[in-house]
Enzyme design. Structure first.
Site, PDB file in Angstrom:
ATOM      1  N   ASP A 141       0.832  -1.211   0.000  1.00  0.00           N
ATOM      2  CA  ASP A 141       0.000   0.000   0.000  1.00  0.00           C
ATOM      3  C   ASP A 141       0.861   1.252   0.000  1.00  0.00           C
ATOM      4  OD1 ASP A 141      -2.567   1.434   2.175  1.00  0.00           O
ATOM      5  OD2 ASP A 141      -2.339   1.452  -0.013  1.00  0.00           O
ATOM      6  N   LYS A 144       2.950   3.279  -5.681  1.00  0.00           N
ATOM      7  CA  LYS A 144       2.462   2.226  -6.602  1.00  0.00           C
ATOM      8  C   LYS A 144       3.552   1.752  -7.557  1.00  0.00           C
ATOM      9  CE  LYS A 144      -0.807   3.286  -4.087  1.00  0.00           C
ATOM     10  NZ  LYS A 144      -0.774   2.599  -2.762  1.00  0.00           N
ATOM     11  N   ASP A 169      -3.174  -3.018  -2.545  1.00  0.00           N
ATOM     12  CA  ASP A 169      -4.224  -2.008  -2.610  1.00  0.00           C
ATOM     13  C   ASP A 169      -4.048  -1.171  -3.875  1.00  0.00           C
ATOM     14  OD1 ASP A 169      -5.246   0.909  -0.659  1.00  0.00           O
ATOM     15  OD2 ASP A 169      -6.441  -0.534  -1.782  1.00  0.00           O
ATOM     16  N   ASN A 170      -5.127  -0.528  -4.314  1.00  0.00           N
ATOM     17  CA  ASN A 170      -5.082   0.498  -5.362  1.00  0.00           C
ATOM     18  C   ASN A 170      -4.654   0.019  -6.740  1.00  0.00           C
ATOM     19  OD1 ASN A 170      -3.591   2.090  -2.702  1.00  0.00           O
ATOM     20  ND2 ASN A 170      -5.628   2.711  -3.388  1.00  0.00           N
ATOM     21  N   GLU A 199     -11.371   4.183  -1.345  1.00  0.00           N
ATOM     22  CA  GLU A 199     -11.830   4.501   0.011  1.00  0.00           C
ATOM     23  C   GLU A 199     -12.722   5.740   0.053  1.00  0.00           C
ATOM     24  OE1 GLU A 199      -8.694   3.748  -0.808  1.00  0.00           O
ATOM     25  OE2 GLU A 199      -7.295   5.280  -0.206  1.00  0.00           O
TER      26      GLU A 199
HETATM   27  N1  LIG Z   1       9.892   3.406  -0.930  1.00  0.00           N
HETATM   28  C1  LIG Z   1       8.865   3.561  -0.032  1.00  0.00           C
HETATM   29  N2  LIG Z   1       8.694   2.674   0.956  1.00  0.00           N
HETATM   30  C2  LIG Z   1       7.657   2.837   1.819  1.00  0.00           C
HETATM   31  N3  LIG Z   1       6.785   3.865   1.767  1.00  0.00           N
HETATM   32  C3  LIG Z   1       6.946   4.758   0.795  1.00  0.00           C
HETATM   33  C4  LIG Z   1       7.957   4.652  -0.147  1.00  0.00           C
HETATM   34  N4  LIG Z   1       7.842   5.683  -0.995  1.00  0.00           N
HETATM   35  C5  LIG Z   1       6.797   6.402  -0.596  1.00  0.00           C
HETATM   36  N5  LIG Z   1       6.264   5.889   0.483  1.00  0.00           N
HETATM   37  C6  LIG Z   1       5.179   6.469   1.253  1.00  0.00           C
HETATM   38  C7  LIG Z   1       3.842   5.954   0.748  1.00  0.00           C
HETATM   39  C8  LIG Z   1       3.144   7.007  -0.092  1.00  0.00           C
HETATM   40  C9  LIG Z   1       1.639   6.838  -0.090  1.00  0.00           C
HETATM   41  C10 LIG Z   1       1.221   5.591  -0.887  1.00  0.00           C
HETATM   42  N6  LIG Z   1      -0.235   5.502  -1.086  1.00  0.00           N
HETATM   43  C11 LIG Z   1      -0.841   6.210  -2.074  1.00  0.00           C
HETATM   44  O1  LIG Z   1      -0.200   6.939  -2.801  1.00  0.00           O
HETATM   45  C12 LIG Z   1      -2.345   6.125  -2.212  1.00  0.00           C
HETATM   46  C13 LIG Z   1      -2.989   7.110  -2.953  1.00  0.00           C
HETATM   47  C14 LIG Z   1      -4.390   7.089  -3.098  1.00  0.00           C
HETATM   48  C15 LIG Z   1      -5.085   8.148  -3.887  1.00  0.00           C
HETATM   49  C16 LIG Z   1      -6.165   7.806  -4.711  1.00  0.00           C
HETATM   50  C17 LIG Z   1      -6.825   8.792  -5.454  1.00  0.00           C
HETATM   51  C18 LIG Z   1      -6.398  10.103  -5.371  1.00  0.00           C
HETATM   52  F1  LIG Z   1      -7.043  11.060  -6.079  1.00  0.00           F
HETATM   53  C19 LIG Z   1      -5.319  10.457  -4.561  1.00  0.00           C
HETATM   54  C20 LIG Z   1      -4.668   9.476  -3.827  1.00  0.00           C
HETATM   55  C21 LIG Z   1      -5.151   6.085  -2.478  1.00  0.00           C
HETATM   56  C22 LIG Z   1      -4.495   5.097  -1.734  1.00  0.00           C
HETATM   57  O2  LIG Z   1      -5.197   4.098  -1.123  1.00  0.00           O
HETATM   58  C23 LIG Z   1      -3.096   5.109  -1.604  1.00  0.00           C
HETATM   59  O3  LIG Z   1      -2.514   4.105  -0.887  1.00  0.00           O
HETATM   60 MG   LIG Z   2      -3.935   2.519  -0.545  1.00  0.00          MG
END
Ligand SMILES: Nc1ncnc2c1ncn2CCCCCNC(=O)c1cc(-c2ccc(F)cc2)cc(O)c1O
Ligand SMILES: [Mg+2]
Length: 214
Positions: A141, A144, A169-170, A199
């Site tokens: 999650d 992506k 997810d997603n 969500e």
């Molecule tokens: N190399 C690494 N290792 C671990 N974490 C790390 C990383 N690099 C970064 N990250 C930190 C995670 C960044 C957030 C990831 N999740 C998402 O980006 C995400 C976005 C949406 C979404 C949907 C529609 C929209 F209009 C806007 C947003 C929904 C979701 O359920 C999501 O999980």
């Molecule tokens: Mg997500």
């Protein structure tokens, strides 16, 4: 400067959820995201699918990539069998700081290890750091475009065994097309798509469940 959305979400948990009650923490976050501010938690609809897969696998060792505020961390940890543990990786220190407090409020901190830093750095250190041989369950999650490289890294590090379950997810929104391609066209995985919604919206999204065949 003002508070951040994760900080406002944490305040809502501290105000509305009972300490030591994971379900009330989950409900407080869902209420906040439906009635105050949308946030990128897996949410209640996809969360029910997550619950059913976690309950079916009943993992002794679980990994989550992308903690954010700890919503799915609490959802997973509340279903773990006694003695089991969840390792969750978060890149963003501000998210991690909020997640630690959400997790503490739920009372599940003894089942959870939160590791800050890029998943690409943390994954190769999991075996030595936590004394694990393999992972029973992985929830993807985070970014992506990290789903494929991190899945390959899990394989290369010998962290997957015959029957390990990956749940992503997603896969539709924001989308992980390369990941779907990878697990659906790879003979080492048996994949299945669970259709749902992004969500707190009626936009299509879903979870991809992939069993590693060894
Ligand atoms: N190399 C690494 N290792 C671990 N974490 C790390 C990383 N690099 C970064 N990250 C930190 C995670 C960044 C957030 C990831 N999740 C998402 O980006 C995400 C976005 C949406 C979404 C949907 C529609 C929209 F209009 C806007 C947003 C929904 C979701 O359920 C999501 O999980
Ligand atoms: Mg997500």
């Amino acid at each position: 400067t003002g508070s951040s959305r994760p900080q406002r979400l944490l305040k809502a948990v501290q105000r509305n959820a009972a300490k030591g009650d994971p379900q009330s923490v989950i409900s407080a976050i869902d209420y906040f995201c439906r009635h105050s501010e949308w946030a990128m938690n897996v949410g209640d609809e996809k969360g029910s699918i997550l619950d059913s897969v976690v309950s079916e696998v009943s993992p002794t060792t679980a990994l989550e990539l992308g903690t954010y505020c700890g919503y799915s961390t609490v959802r997973i940890a509340r279903l773990l069998p006694p003695g089991a543990s969840l390792i969750t990786l978060e890149f963003n220190p501000d998210y991690a700081a909020v997640a630690r407090q959400v997790i503490a409020h739920s009372g599940l901190q003894d089942k959870i290890h939160l590791v800050e830093g890029p998943s690409g750095d943390s994954i190769p250190k999991l075996k030595e750091r936590f004394g694990i041989t393999s992972l029973d369950f992985v929830f993807l999650d985070h970014w992506k475009d990290r789903y494929v490289p991190d899945t390959k890294l899990l394989e290369e590090c010998g962290l997957l065994r015959k029957g390990s379950v990956l749940l992503a997810d997603n896969v539709i929104c924001p989308g992980a097309p390369e990941y779907l391609d990878y697990v659906r066209n790879n003979p080492r995985y048996e994949s299945r798509y669970f259709q749902s919604h992004l969500e707190y919206t009626n936009v299509e999204d879903g979870l991809e469940k992939s069993v590693f065949l060894g």
